[in-house]
Design a protein around this motif. Structure first.
Motif, short mmCIF file in Angstrom:
data_model
loop_
_atom_site.label_atom_id
_atom_site.label_comp_id
_atom_site.label_asym_id
_atom_site.label_seq_id
_atom_site.Cartn_x
_atom_site.Cartn_y
_atom_site.Cartn_z
N ARG A 103 0.75 -1.09 0.02
CA ARG A 103 0.01 0.09 -0.14
C ARG A 103 0.82 1.34 0.01
NH1 ARG A 103 -2.87 -2.16 4.23
NH2 ARG A 103 -4.62 -3.47 3.41
N ARG A 104 1.99 1.06 0.57
CA ARG A 104 2.92 2.32 0.60
C ARG A 104 3.50 2.53 -0.72
NH1 ARG A 104 3.80 0.45 5.61
NH2 ARG A 104 5.74 -0.91 5.22
N THR A 106 4.31 4.22 -4.21
CA THR A 106 4.01 5.46 -4.76
C THR A 106 3.45 5.24 -6.14
OG1 THR A 106 5.96 6.25 -5.35
CG2 THR A 106 5.18 6.90 -3.45
N GLN A 107 4.05 4.20 -6.74
CA GLN A 107 3.61 4.05 -8.09
C GLN A 107 2.21 3.46 -8.27
OE1 GLN A 107 6.59 2.28 -11.34
NE2 GLN A 107 4.91 0.76 -11.67
N PHE A 108 1.74 2.52 -7.30
CA PHE A 108 0.41 1.98 -6.98
C PHE A 108 -0.24 2.94 -6.92
CE2 PHE A 108 -3.02 0.51 -4.42
CZ PHE A 108 -3.53 -0.17 -5.13
N LYS A 109 -0.15 3.99 -6.01
CA LYS A 109 -0.96 5.13 -5.54
C LYS A 109 -1.22 6.09 -6.78
CE LYS A 109 1.08 5.69 -1.16
NZ LYS A 109 1.62 6.58 0.01
N ASP A 110 -0.05 6.22 -7.47
CA ASP A 110 -0.37 6.93 -8.83
C ASP A 110 -1.33 6.45 -9.91
OD1 ASP A 110 1.34 9.07 -7.56
OD2 ASP A 110 3.26 8.51 -8.89
N SER A 112 -3.37 3.94 -9.48
CA SER A 112 -4.60 3.50 -8.98
C SER A 112 -5.67 4.70 -8.58
CB SER A 112 -4.71 2.65 -7.90
OG SER A 112 -3.96 3.11 -6.89
N GLU A 113 -4.86 6.04 -8.66
CA GLU A 113 -5.81 7.17 -7.99
C GLU A 113 -6.74 7.37 -9.07
OE1 GLU A 113 -3.26 10.42 -6.75
OE2 GLU A 113 -4.49 11.57 -8.08
N PHE A 123 -1.72 -3.97 -7.83
CA PHE A 123 -0.97 -4.00 -6.48
C PHE A 123 0.02 -4.85 -6.16
CE2 PHE A 123 -2.19 -5.12 -1.76
CZ PHE A 123 -1.86 -3.72 -1.49
#
Ligand code: AMP
Ligand code: TRP
Length: 327
Positions: A103-104, A106-110, A112-113, A123
């Motif tokens: 979850r940490r 950043t590529q996933f956050k970017d 999936s945003e 994920f």
């Protein structure tokens, strides 16, 4: 000899960020290290992609890499899905990593945003990447800066696995280029150059015709104070151009800045230098495209070489974790 491994997504045409941030160093490394490079088609499935597009992009990416100077005599070049140990080791590592760690990223956050539906593979993407790296007892992973966190996670998983199950994996290190590790979008110089996000004018493709390269550089966004100095914080657009000219002519960006008074002159020289830098790639690419059978057989041979190494490492990990071996 130290072992080098890196991977690239089959995203179609390579851009200047890929080339300067990664591929150029892969080419240099193949002559001094034991180098293995992988086109990661399984990673591409983490986002929506049409099967025929995936097929053709995988092949085109191989052509681009060969055109950029990868030499199958000097390194191993292969396609991820042709070596089944990649998904096999991924499972063992999925049972080593935690949800919190993933979850940490950043590529996933970017990526999936703002999306309503996100594939589970997006994920777990960094775990497949860790498997890629660890299967080859890799010492060194040449990548652009955006991959720092993924390689750090790979190190942590290797160490955790080794502590739990005994010494199994080599703990790798990332290697970043000193210049060109983060090539910025020519139109939005605070964003990295990338095929998916950028406007076409912001991204130079390595196969762009010379006029197109010069046009994009000429139109690059700078600033209005008119002073040439290397200051990535205050003057990101100009700093990006200085870096590009610096890498293309093998100098330091600050030294390049000293030689110019006017933005226009800098842009003209940067455009010309990039055209020269990429010219041999365009020529080799055209030659390779005329012999598709040759490229397919090179790739098959690469997958065979890679598979022989990967199966040994996978078996070592499977034994260590307690899977009943069949040998
Ligand atoms: P990708 O196309 O995202 O699979 O990236 C392939 C390689 O190019 C990776 O090592 C990235 O770190 C590198 N890369 C991608 N974009 C850039 C950029 N704008 N600047 C420097 N390196 C980059
Ligand atoms: N995630 C990397 C990228 O987007 C590509 C990649 C997959 C990779 N597996 C790898 C890079 C192993 C280095 C090593 O650029």
């Amino acid at each position: 000899m130290s072992k080098v491994f890196s991977g690239i997504q089959p995203s179609g045409d390579l851009h200047l960020g890929n080339y300067l941030g990664a591929i150029r160093n892969w080419v240099a490394d193949q002559h001094v290290h034991d180098a293995i490079y992988c086109i990661v088609d399984l990673h591409a499935l983490s986002l929506d992609i049409d099967p025929s597009v995936l097929r053709s992009r995988t092949y085109e990416t191989a052509l681009d890499l060969l055109a950029a100077g990868l030499d199958p005599q000097a390194c191993t070049l292969f396609i991820q899905s042709q070596v089944p140990e990649h998904p096999r080791l991924t499972w063992l590592l999925e049972c080593t990593a935690t949800m919190g760690e993933l979850r940490r990223m950043t590529q996933f956050k970017d990526k999936s945003e703002g999306k309503e539906s996100v594939r589970a593979g997006l994920f777990t993407y960094p775990i497949l990447q860790a498997a890629d790296i660890l299967l080859y007892d890799t010492d060194r992973v040449p990548v652009g800066n955006d991959q720092r966190q993924h390689v750090e996670l790979t190190r942590e998983l290797a160490i955790r696995f080794n502590v739990r199950y005994g010494d199994t994996f080599v703990v790798p290190e990332a290697a970043f280029p000193s210049v060109g590790a983060r090539v910025m979008d020519l139109q939005h110089p605070t964003r990295k150059m990338s095929k998916s996000v950028s406007s076409p004018l912001g991204t130079v493709l390595i196969l762009d015709p010379p006029e197109e390269i010069e046009r994009k550089i000429k139109k690059a966004v700078t600033d209005t104070d008119g002073e040439v100095r290397f200051d990535p914080e205050a003057k990101p657009g100009l700093a990006n151009l200085l870096e590009l000219l610096a890498v293309a002519t093998d100098r330091a960006p600050a030294d390049v800045a000293e030689a110019y008074q006017r933005y226009g002159d800098l842009k003209r020289d940067a455009g010309e230098a990039l055209v020269e830098l990429l010219r041999p790639l365009r020529m080799r690419r055209a030659e390779l495209a005329s012999d598709p059978g040759e490229v397919t057989s090179l790739l098959a041979h690469g997958s065979e070489k890679a598979g022989a190494i990967a199966s040994v490492t996978y078996q070592r990990a499977a034994d260590a974790i307690g899977l009943l071996g069949s040998h």
